[in-house]
Design a protein around this motif. Structure first.
Motif, PDB file in Angstrom:
ATOM      1  N   LEU A 110      74.741  18.483  -1.180  1.00 58.59           N
ATOM      2  CA  LEU A 110      73.343  19.204  -0.185  1.00 58.59           C
ATOM      3  C   LEU A 110      72.841  20.705   0.328  1.00 58.59           C
ATOM      4  O   LEU A 110      74.361  21.248   0.585  1.00 58.59           O
ATOM      5  N   ARG A 111      72.137  20.872  -0.612  1.00 57.48           N
ATOM      6  CA  ARG A 111      71.978  21.934   0.037  1.00 57.48           C
ATOM      7  C   ARG A 111      71.255  22.450   1.763  1.00 57.48           C
ATOM      8  O   ARG A 111      70.317  21.741   2.165  1.00 57.48           O
ATOM      9  N   LEU A 112      71.722  23.622   2.207  1.00 60.24           N
ATOM     10  CA  LEU A 112      70.706  23.293   3.545  1.00 60.24           C
ATOM     11  C   LEU A 112      71.698  22.542   4.695  1.00 60.24           C
ATOM     12  O   LEU A 112      71.058  22.081   5.502  1.00 60.24           O
ATOM     13  N   ALA A 113      73.316  22.384   4.410  1.00 63.24           N
ATOM     14  CA  ALA A 113      73.569  21.175   4.751  1.00 63.24           C
ATOM     15  C   ALA A 113      73.628  21.810   7.199  1.00 63.24           C
ATOM     16  O   ALA A 113      74.028  20.414   6.950  1.00 63.24           O
ATOM     17  N   ARG A 114      73.882  22.907   7.340  1.00 61.49           N
ATOM     18  CA  ARG A 114      73.821  23.360   8.729  1.00 61.49           C
ATOM     19  C   ARG A 114      72.464  22.683   9.272  1.00 61.49           C
ATOM     20  O   ARG A 114      72.422  22.391   9.817  1.00 61.49           O
ATOM     21  N   GLY A 119      68.350  19.647  11.753  1.00 64.60           N
ATOM     22  CA  GLY A 119      67.559  18.328  12.140  1.00 64.60           C
ATOM     23  C   GLY A 119      67.280  17.555  12.184  1.00 64.60           C
ATOM     24  O   GLY A 119      66.805  16.728  13.140  1.00 64.60           O
ATOM     25  N   ILE A 120      68.489  16.489  12.052  1.00 67.73           N
ATOM     26  CA  ILE A 120      68.866  14.845  12.611  1.00 67.73           C
ATOM     27  C   ILE A 120      69.469  14.336  14.114  1.00 67.73           C
ATOM     28  O   ILE A 120      68.934  13.911  14.438  1.00 67.73           O
ATOM     29  N   PHE A 121      70.235  15.792  13.776  1.00 64.36           N
ATOM     30  CA  PHE A 121      70.932  15.869  15.602  1.00 64.36           C
ATOM     31  C   PHE A 121      69.913  16.089  16.485  1.00 64.36           C
ATOM     32  O   PHE A 121      69.966  15.658  18.206  1.00 64.36           O
ATOM     33  N   TRP A 176      65.811   7.143  16.763  1.00 63.77           N
ATOM     34  CA  TRP A 176      64.981   8.230  15.990  1.00 63.77           C
ATOM     35  C   TRP A 176      66.840   9.218  17.182  1.00 63.77           C
ATOM     36  O   TRP A 176      66.413  10.297  17.040  1.00 63.77           O
ATOM     37  N   GLU A 177      66.119   8.511  18.795  1.00 60.59           N
ATOM     38  CA  GLU A 177      66.530   9.519  19.204  1.00 60.59           C
ATOM     39  C   GLU A 177      68.300   9.106  19.301  1.00 60.59           C
ATOM     40  O   GLU A 177      69.135  10.619  18.860  1.00 60.59           O
ATOM     41  N   PHE A 178      69.037   7.944  19.150  1.00 58.96           N
ATOM     42  CA  PHE A 178      70.658   8.409  18.491  1.00 58.96           C
ATOM     43  C   PHE A 178      70.907   8.403  17.325  1.00 58.96           C
ATOM     44  O   PHE A 178      72.248   8.483  17.532  1.00 58.96           O
ATOM     45  N   VAL A 179      70.302   8.493  16.034  1.00 60.86           N
ATOM     46  CA  VAL A 179      70.362   8.355  14.596  1.00 60.86           C
ATOM     47  C   VAL A 179      71.786   9.671  14.521  1.00 60.86           C
ATOM     48  O   VAL A 179      72.701   9.619  14.046  1.00 60.86           O
ATOM     49  N   GLY A 180      71.281  10.544  15.107  1.00 59.18           N
ATOM     50  CA  GLY A 180      72.001  11.814  15.156  1.00 59.18           C
ATOM     51  C   GLY A 180      73.143  11.900  15.830  1.00 59.18           C
ATOM     52  O   GLY A 180      74.392  12.479  14.904  1.00 59.18           O
TER      53      GLY A 180
END
Length: 304
Positions: A110-114, A119-121, A176-180
């Motif tokens: 993945l590009r821009l992995a950070r 964004g997910i967290f 949505w809250e806890f996936v990250g």
């Protein structure tokens, strides 16, 4: 020649009184806080659950009568059943998404992995109260953007706050809250796998999918078990989201929609402190049993 004698072995020095007290001194603050903030409130709740406040006679000792009443309480049983259904619907989807995101980030493709990882967290950093209010606005059948977009495009939009959709709407908010959060745990576990295993598997001709299935997934079992335990505890303690959405959909979410919400309503709305302590104690016992069942099942699968 004279035989050389080996020097006498030194005896290990005995630890002084200060060194012997170092360990207990370091752990003492935790034990004090654990006693004051966990064991003492738990014991007080157990004590309150053995009493009952009556109009005639005041507060009287009733033993286990409150527990017998709670085990037959249809509102409590329906709340526990609803939470169990919520757990069965929400947790597998949440952990699957967290696993897919962790594997994708660990693949290095993945590009821009950070940026993606952040964004997910980020939703986990949003307080659950704010998240529930935000999604309550999005779900709104009158002024919510989903409803407005449906009216503009002349497309039927489901009522996300109706009785048939409410459990799924709550599951969406919690996911949505806890996936990250769960993704970070799984991603950290993936980073501890030695790269030599990947190199050896690549030399044997294994592709990315085979490496993920044969190396990464088996190594993730302890982390997946940890996230599953956290999910068990969090699901049965579901409170903030239904408590806030109850203001928007009072006909769908009642004061006993979840067991935790029922205990809160008994204590602060119905002023039934003793019975609320009983419900809370039973809910804690249920969480312990469910967590132990998950651990027992996982250990049985590990043993040949």
């Amino acid at each position: 020649m004279t035989a050389t004698t080996a020097p006498p072995a030194r005896r290990p020095k005995r630890a002084g009184p200060r060194r012997r007290l170092a360990g207990p001194a370091f752990i003492a603050p935790f034990m004090v806080l654990f006693l004051l903030l966990f064991l003492a409130p738990l014991g007080y709740a157990a004590y309150l659950s053995l009493f009952q406040e009556r109009l005639i006679g005041g507060t009287v000792f009733v033993g286990l009568d409150n527990y017998v009443t709670a085990l037959k309480d249809p509102r409590l049983l329906s709340g526990i059943g609803r939470v169990a259904l919520f757990f069965a619907l929400q947790v597998p989807l949440m952990l699957l998404l967290a696993l897919l995101f962790a594997l994708a980030l660990d693949s290095g493709l993945l590009r821009l992995a950070r940026v993606i990882r952040l964004g997910i967290f980020v939703p986990y950093a949003v307080p659950s109260v704010v998240a529930a209010l935000m999604w309550g606005y999005l779900y709104g059948p009158d002024f919510g953007p989903f409803a407005q977009l449906g009216r503009e495009l002349d497309v039927p939009v489901p009522d996300f706050l109706s009785e048939g959709w409410m459990l799924g709407s709550l599951a969406n908010v919690v996911t949505w809250e806890f996936v990250g959060y769960n993704m970070i745990i799984l991603y950290a576990a993936l980073r501890t796998i030695p790269h030599e295993l990947y190199e050896a598997a690549a030399m044997d001709g294994a592709g990315a999918w085979r490496i993920a299935r044969s190396i990464k997934l088996p190594a993730l079992k302890p982390a997946l078990l940890l996230t599953l335990l956290f999910s068990v505890i969090g699901s049965f303690q579901l409170f903030n989201e239904p408590n806030l959405l109850m203001k928007i959909a009072p006909d769908v979410i009642s004061s006993s929609y979840t067991a935790n919400l029922y205990a809160y309503s008994l204590a602060f709305t119905g002023q039934q402190v003793n019975y609320a302590a009983t419900v809370s104690f039973l809910l804690g016992l249920l969480i312990v049993i469910a967590s132990y069942g998950v651990l027992l099942t996982a250990n049985r699968r590990r043993t040949p």
